[in-house]
Design an enzyme around this catalytic site. Structure first.
Site, mmCIF file in Angstrom:
data_model
loop_
_atom_site.group_PDB
_atom_site.id
_atom_site.type_symbol
_atom_site.label_atom_id
_atom_site.label_comp_id
_atom_site.label_asym_id
_atom_site.label_seq_id
_atom_site.Cartn_x
_atom_site.Cartn_y
_atom_site.Cartn_z
ATOM 1 N N ARG A 265 -79.816 -22.635 6.139
ATOM 2 C CA ARG A 265 -79.743 -23.998 6.995
ATOM 3 C C ARG A 265 -79.364 -23.925 8.105
ATOM 4 O O ARG A 265 -80.049 -24.507 9.139
ATOM 5 C CB ARG A 265 -78.998 -24.908 6.115
ATOM 6 C CG ARG A 265 -78.723 -26.612 6.495
ATOM 7 C CD ARG A 265 -78.087 -27.353 5.649
ATOM 8 N NE ARG A 265 -78.168 -28.748 6.178
ATOM 9 C CZ ARG A 265 -77.024 -29.379 6.666
ATOM 10 N NH1 ARG A 265 -75.741 -28.840 6.430
ATOM 11 N NH2 ARG A 265 -76.955 -30.402 7.124
ATOM 12 N N HIS B 147 -81.410 -25.390 11.654
ATOM 13 C CA HIS B 147 -80.702 -26.180 12.802
ATOM 14 C C HIS B 147 -80.669 -25.648 13.982
ATOM 15 O O HIS B 147 -80.540 -26.316 15.176
ATOM 16 C CB HIS B 147 -79.545 -26.861 11.972
ATOM 17 C CG HIS B 147 -79.510 -27.962 10.993
ATOM 18 N ND1 HIS B 147 -78.793 -29.072 11.351
ATOM 19 C CD2 HIS B 147 -80.010 -27.819 9.841
ATOM 20 C CE1 HIS B 147 -79.061 -29.732 10.291
ATOM 21 N NE2 HIS B 147 -79.794 -29.027 9.200
ATOM 22 N N ASP B 148 -80.534 -24.381 13.917
ATOM 23 C CA ASP B 148 -80.550 -23.534 15.293
ATOM 24 C C ASP B 148 -82.044 -23.685 15.914
ATOM 25 O O ASP B 148 -82.164 -24.107 17.092
ATOM 26 C CB ASP B 148 -80.156 -22.097 15.134
ATOM 27 C CG ASP B 148 -80.170 -21.360 16.365
ATOM 28 O OD1 ASP B 148 -79.832 -21.856 17.528
ATOM 29 O OD2 ASP B 148 -80.565 -19.990 16.711
ATOM 30 N N GLY C 240 -84.848 -23.955 20.341
ATOM 31 C CA GLY C 240 -85.526 -22.684 19.837
ATOM 32 C C GLY C 240 -84.197 -21.581 19.152
ATOM 33 O O GLY C 240 -83.208 -22.177 19.140
ATOM 34 N N ASP D 213 -82.119 -19.444 19.348
ATOM 35 C CA ASP D 213 -81.364 -19.075 20.653
ATOM 36 C C ASP D 213 -79.726 -19.023 20.488
ATOM 37 O O ASP D 213 -78.955 -18.677 21.245
ATOM 38 C CB ASP D 213 -81.687 -19.577 21.886
ATOM 39 C CG ASP D 213 -81.209 -21.117 21.993
ATOM 40 O OD1 ASP D 213 -80.712 -21.690 20.688
ATOM 41 O OD2 ASP D 213 -81.069 -21.491 22.928
ATOM 42 N N SER E 85 -77.788 -21.252 19.840
ATOM 43 C CA SER E 85 -77.261 -22.606 20.692
ATOM 44 C C SER E 85 -76.227 -23.440 19.667
ATOM 45 O O SER E 85 -75.220 -24.038 20.118
ATOM 46 C CB SER E 85 -78.020 -23.412 21.549
ATOM 47 O OG SER E 85 -79.298 -23.808 20.582
ATOM 48 N N ASN F 202 -74.559 -31.938 12.611
ATOM 49 C CA ASN F 202 -74.389 -30.516 12.253
ATOM 50 C C ASN F 202 -73.149 -30.062 11.619
ATOM 51 O O ASN F 202 -72.590 -29.152 11.440
ATOM 52 C CB ASN F 202 -74.665 -29.559 13.574
ATOM 53 C CG ASN F 202 -76.173 -29.480 13.918
ATOM 54 O OD1 ASN F 202 -76.768 -29.457 13.137
ATOM 55 N ND2 ASN F 202 -76.353 -29.207 15.278
ATOM 56 N N HIS G 236 -85.071 -25.314 -0.191
ATOM 57 C CA HIS G 236 -84.269 -26.064 -1.017
ATOM 58 C C HIS G 236 -84.231 -25.571 -2.407
ATOM 59 O O HIS G 236 -83.512 -26.000 -3.426
ATOM 60 C CB HIS G 236 -84.905 -27.488 -0.944
ATOM 61 C CG HIS G 236 -84.319 -28.276 0.428
ATOM 62 N ND1 HIS G 236 -85.382 -29.511 0.478
ATOM 63 C CD2 HIS G 236 -83.909 -27.719 1.274
ATOM 64 C CE1 HIS G 236 -84.787 -29.842 1.752
ATOM 65 N NE2 HIS G 236 -83.837 -28.851 2.070
ATOM 66 N N THR G 237 -84.871 -24.210 -2.648
ATOM 67 C CA THR G 237 -84.313 -23.758 -4.119
ATOM 68 C C THR G 237 -83.075 -23.075 -4.228
ATOM 69 O O THR G 237 -82.675 -22.493 -5.266
ATOM 70 C CB THR G 237 -85.615 -22.513 -4.066
ATOM 71 O OG1 THR G 237 -85.428 -21.913 -5.730
ATOM 72 C CG2 THR G 237 -85.490 -21.348 -3.422
ATOM 73 N N ASP H 156 -81.393 -27.442 -6.182
ATOM 74 C CA ASP H 156 -82.176 -27.070 -7.371
ATOM 75 C C ASP H 156 -81.667 -27.095 -8.673
ATOM 76 O O ASP H 156 -80.579 -26.500 -8.762
ATOM 77 C CB ASP H 156 -82.872 -25.669 -7.060
ATOM 78 C CG ASP H 156 -83.727 -25.027 -8.479
ATOM 79 O OD1 ASP H 156 -83.799 -25.872 -9.138
ATOM 80 O OD2 ASP H 156 -84.189 -24.044 -8.269
ATOM 81 N N THR I 261 -82.365 -23.586 -11.251
ATOM 82 C CA THR I 261 -81.865 -22.062 -10.780
ATOM 83 C C THR I 261 -81.219 -22.302 -9.358
ATOM 84 O O THR I 261 -81.786 -21.786 -8.450
ATOM 85 C CB THR I 261 -82.958 -20.976 -10.731
ATOM 86 O OG1 THR I 261 -84.140 -21.704 -9.785
ATOM 87 C CG2 THR I 261 -83.679 -20.872 -12.202
ATOM 88 N N ASP J 247 -86.615 -18.640 -5.627
ATOM 89 C CA ASP J 247 -87.709 -18.585 -6.396
ATOM 90 C C ASP J 247 -88.563 -19.826 -6.206
ATOM 91 O O ASP J 247 -88.165 -20.549 -5.209
ATOM 92 C CB ASP J 247 -87.241 -18.522 -8.115
ATOM 93 C CG ASP J 247 -86.432 -19.479 -8.541
ATOM 94 O OD1 ASP J 247 -86.437 -20.598 -8.040
ATOM 95 O OD2 ASP J 247 -85.882 -19.192 -9.397
#
Length: 327
Positions: A68, A72-73, A78, A80, A82, A97, A195-196, A247, A250, A255
């Protein structure tokens, strides 16, 4: 024997496709390359991988946090690093954030690298490599990543909200956001497979419910399976700051179960459920749900594309001594 040759041919074709994709990407970012640190810091990738695995062994939520963190970076300014910069009005300080994690893992990896190769390896590369290694540690595919990114010098909180995906976005808004980063509809569906793994706070999806006059949750989102919704409402009834697994089947393994969950109307977020409700994305979901190896192959391609969003090279950035502040 014939089946073995058929399998080899399929794998060869997939590898060739990935090579051609990476070649075209690297043509436009010539300062990035595979084994970028082979001469200047040959232990860089080993140190990052070892740090991630050590952190994972004591905290199973780390892979989801690192993955995640990368999203978000890369979606803001980009890829980088930041998002790592601390201070008032930085990306990291924005409410969007504040629930991010994994920062300490990045700092530990950076500290280890600095001991062997001071002022050589960028925090931006470490964030990408750590996310890559987190997926692999969770049972996901091995991904070869070109490196050589430079760290950004600008981190502004006001840039966060216009760029990150909110969990109640429509599919059209998600497509628009991904397209602005050079990512396709297929990339959107494949990268949603992140999101698995991982956990999310109840307030990230509580818009799918409402409180009745007695303060109890009621389901208002018809796209959600009733029994799954009941489980979520029971879990979150006492506090929206609690967390649940992205998830439900699992949660600690990378997966293709995420896509099977979508077919059963068990997507945690509205943005997840939206992928199964639109003809532009439903077939991709169904394909990935039925073939884990296909998901892994497409993940390799889409993950590399994500890691190349807005990269800085040469004089466009710097190599930070500390990931939490500019030099």
């Amino acid at each position: 024997m014939a089946s073995k040759f058929a399998s080899y041919g399929q794998n060869y074709t997939s590898l060739l496709h990935l090579f051609l994709l990476l070649s075209s990407v690297l043509t436009s970012s010539s300062d990035l390359s595979f084994n970028f640190y082979a001469g200047s810091c040959p232990v860089a990738e080993f140190l990052v991988r070892n740090t991630v695995r050590t952190a994972f062994s004591s905290d199973p939520t780390i892979p989801g946090k690192l993955l995640r963190l990368l999203f978000h970076d890369c979606f803001v300014q980009g890829c980088d690093a930041s998002v790592l910069i601390q201070g008032n009005n930085t990306e990291r300080s924005d409410p969007g954030n504040t629930s991010l994690g994994g920062f300490s893992v990045i700092e530990r990896a950076k500290n280890a690298v600095e001991i062997f190769c001071p002022a050589t390896v960028s925090c931006a590369d470490i964030v990408v490599l750590a996310a890559r290694d987190a997926v692999e540690a969770s049972g996901g595919p091995v991904v070869e990543i070109p490196t050589g990114r430079r760290d950004g010098r600008v981190s502004v909180a006001a840039d966060v909200r216009p760029n990150i995906i909110d969990t109640d976005f429509s599919l059209d808004k998600m497509i628009e956001s991904f397209s602005s980063k050079g990512l396709s509809i297929q990339d959107l569906v494949v990268l949603s497979g992140a999101h698995t793994i991982g956990d999310s706070h109840c307030n990230a999806f509580d818009g799918r419910f409402k409180r009745d006059s007695k303060g109890n949750f009621e389901l208002i989102d018809a796209s959600l399976d009733n029994s799954y919704a009941e489980t979520l409402m029971n879990k979150c009834s006492s506090s929206t700051s609690l967390t649940v697994s992205n998830d439900p089947e699992t949660s600690s393994r990378f997966d293709n179960q995420y896509y099977k969950n979508l077919e059963e109307r068990k997507g945690l977020f509205q943005t997840d459920s939206a992928l199964m409700e639109d003809n532009r994305t439903r077939k991709i979901v169904e394909d990935l749900a039925s073939d884990e190896e296909s998901f892994f192959e497409r993940w390799r391609e889409s993950f590399v594309k994500l890691s190349m969003v807005g990269v800085k090279v040469g004089e466009d950035g710097e190599i930070r001594r500390s990931c939490s502040s500019v030099n």
